[in-house]
Design a protein around this motif. Sequence first.
Motif, mmCIF file in Angstrom:
data_model
loop_
_atom_site.group_PDB
_atom_site.id
_atom_site.type_symbol
_atom_site.label_atom_id
_atom_site.label_comp_id
_atom_site.label_asym_id
_atom_site.label_seq_id
_atom_site.Cartn_x
_atom_site.Cartn_y
_atom_site.Cartn_z
ATOM 1 N N ARG A 101 -72.422 40.387 56.438
ATOM 2 C CA ARG A 101 -73.325 41.372 55.829
ATOM 3 C C ARG A 101 -73.101 41.547 54.326
ATOM 4 O O ARG A 101 -73.905 42.162 53.642
ATOM 5 N N VAL A 102 -71.998 41.030 53.815
ATOM 6 C CA VAL A 102 -71.668 41.216 52.401
ATOM 7 C C VAL A 102 -72.620 40.389 51.548
ATOM 8 O O VAL A 102 -72.754 39.181 51.734
ATOM 9 N N GLN A 103 -73.315 41.061 50.621
ATOM 10 C CA GLN A 103 -74.235 40.370 49.716
ATOM 11 C C GLN A 103 -73.568 40.053 48.389
ATOM 12 O O GLN A 103 -73.737 38.983 47.842
ATOM 13 N N HIS A 104 -72.856 41.025 47.846
ATOM 14 C CA HIS A 104 -72.053 40.754 46.658
ATOM 15 C C HIS A 104 -70.943 41.788 46.551
ATOM 16 O O HIS A 104 -70.968 42.836 47.193
ATOM 17 N N LEU A 113 -59.683 55.579 35.261
ATOM 18 C CA LEU A 113 -59.029 54.519 36.037
ATOM 19 C C LEU A 113 -58.406 53.474 35.111
ATOM 20 O O LEU A 113 -57.291 53.012 35.344
ATOM 21 N N ARG A 114 -59.124 53.108 34.059
ATOM 22 C CA ARG A 114 -58.627 52.096 33.123
ATOM 23 C C ARG A 114 -57.326 52.553 32.459
ATOM 24 O O ARG A 114 -56.420 51.758 32.255
ATOM 25 N N SER A 115 -57.225 53.841 32.151
ATOM 26 C CA SER A 115 -56.004 54.335 31.500
ATOM 27 C C SER A 115 -54.788 54.248 32.426
ATOM 28 O O SER A 115 -53.653 54.195 31.950
ATOM 29 N N PHE A 116 -55.020 54.201 33.726
ATOM 30 C CA PHE A 116 -53.933 54.040 34.693
ATOM 31 C C PHE A 116 -53.841 52.596 35.209
ATOM 32 O O PHE A 116 -53.129 52.324 36.169
ATOM 33 N N LYS A 117 -54.604 51.693 34.579
ATOM 34 C CA LYS A 117 -54.639 50.266 34.963
ATOM 35 C C LYS A 117 -55.059 50.081 36.425
ATOM 36 O O LYS A 117 -54.463 49.308 37.163
ATOM 37 N N LEU A 118 -56.096 50.838 36.823
ATOM 38 C CA LEU A 118 -56.629 50.782 38.178
ATOM 39 C C LEU A 118 -58.098 50.358 38.134
ATOM 40 O O LEU A 118 -58.752 50.490 37.097
ATOM 41 N N ALA A 119 -58.595 49.888 39.250
ATOM 42 C CA ALA A 119 -60.003 49.524 39.383
ATOM 43 C C ALA A 119 -60.427 49.732 40.829
ATOM 44 O O ALA A 119 -59.592 49.791 41.736
ATOM 45 N N SER A 120 -61.719 49.845 41.047
ATOM 46 C CA SER A 120 -62.277 49.983 42.390
ATOM 47 C C SER A 120 -63.065 48.736 42.741
ATOM 48 O O SER A 120 -63.670 48.111 41.872
ATOM 49 N N VAL A 121 -63.060 48.381 44.022
ATOM 50 C CA VAL A 121 -63.828 47.249 44.513
ATOM 51 C C VAL A 121 -65.057 47.803 45.233
ATOM 52 O O VAL A 121 -64.936 48.687 46.081
ATOM 53 N N HIS A 122 -66.239 47.291 44.874
ATOM 54 C CA HIS A 122 -67.494 47.721 45.487
ATOM 55 C C HIS A 122 -68.071 46.554 46.279
ATOM 56 O O HIS A 122 -68.277 45.477 45.730
ATOM 57 N N ILE A 123 -68.327 46.803 47.562
ATOM 58 C CA ILE A 123 -68.838 45.788 48.461
ATOM 59 C C ILE A 123 -70.274 46.179 48.825
ATOM 60 O O ILE A 123 -70.489 47.222 49.444
ATOM 61 N N SER A 124 -71.238 45.354 48.436
ATOM 62 C CA SER A 124 -72.645 45.661 48.686
ATOM 63 C C SER A 124 -73.155 44.913 49.905
ATOM 64 O O SER A 124 -72.914 43.715 50.055
ATOM 65 N N THR A 125 -73.863 45.658 50.751
ATOM 66 C CA THR A 125 -74.590 45.069 51.871
ATOM 67 C C THR A 125 -76.061 45.403 51.648
ATOM 68 O O THR A 125 -76.403 46.071 50.669
ATOM 69 N N ALA A 126 -76.918 44.968 52.550
ATOM 70 C CA ALA A 126 -78.343 45.278 52.406
ATOM 71 C C ALA A 126 -78.588 46.782 52.464
ATOM 72 O O ALA A 126 -79.500 47.294 51.823
ATOM 73 N N ALA A 127 -77.768 47.492 53.225
ATOM 74 C CA ALA A 127 -78.004 48.915 53.460
ATOM 75 C C ALA A 127 -77.328 49.824 52.442
ATOM 76 O O ALA A 127 -77.878 50.846 52.056
ATOM 77 N N THR A 128 -76.122 49.470 51.983
ATOM 78 C CA THR A 128 -75.366 50.413 51.167
ATOM 79 C C THR A 128 -74.269 49.699 50.379
ATOM 80 O O THR A 128 -74.103 48.494 50.468
ATOM 81 N N VAL A 129 -73.502 50.496 49.639
ATOM 82 C CA VAL A 129 -72.354 49.982 48.899
ATOM 83 C C VAL A 129 -71.109 50.706 49.409
ATOM 84 O O VAL A 129 -71.104 51.930 49.533
ATOM 85 N N HIS A 130 -70.084 49.947 49.727
ATOM 86 C CA HIS A 130 -68.820 50.495 50.202
ATOM 87 C C HIS A 130 -67.788 50.325 49.090
ATOM 88 O O HIS A 130 -67.844 49.368 48.322
#
Length: 158
Positions: A101-104, A113-130
């Motif tokens: 189901r993962v589209q991108h 987040l950048r100041s703490f050297k962190l990042a989030s991962v976003h997983i897109s499907t047809a229905a939503t983003v996780h």
Amino acid sequence: MNEPKHHIDPRAIKVWRIEGSIYTFLSLVVTIVLTVLAWKGWIPNIIPIITWIITFVEGIVMILVVPVLRWKRCKYEVREEEIDIQKGWLIIKRTIVPMVRVQHVDTSHGPLLRSFKLASVHISTAATVHEIPALPAADASNIRDQIASLARVRDDDV
């Protein structure tokens, strides 16, 4: 099925405490304005009293309690067939995203987040983003690439 294995980075607690402080500060500004209005007699005195209590409780909860609970319950695991994400502090939500189901997939990080050297991962499907929030930036990039690779393999198999 067992809970996901991996916790997000503990520095997320600091980020969420800063965010909670910002929201509490905004509530404090509103409370001060209401207090001035009450001193001038334009609104009843009970309104600023209630807002002071709410702001105090909000500060305790949003700065001290919620970030720790969010971190304890926020877990993830990337498997060959799926991505398992668990989040929440009061209501715990568990999401299983099938690789087919993962589209991108992408990463993001704002100034905090950048100041703490962190990042989030976003997983897109047809229905939503996780989202898998607050990972070390290098780990987030690796996980993004791993998910993209697995999603491509799963898509080729179909």
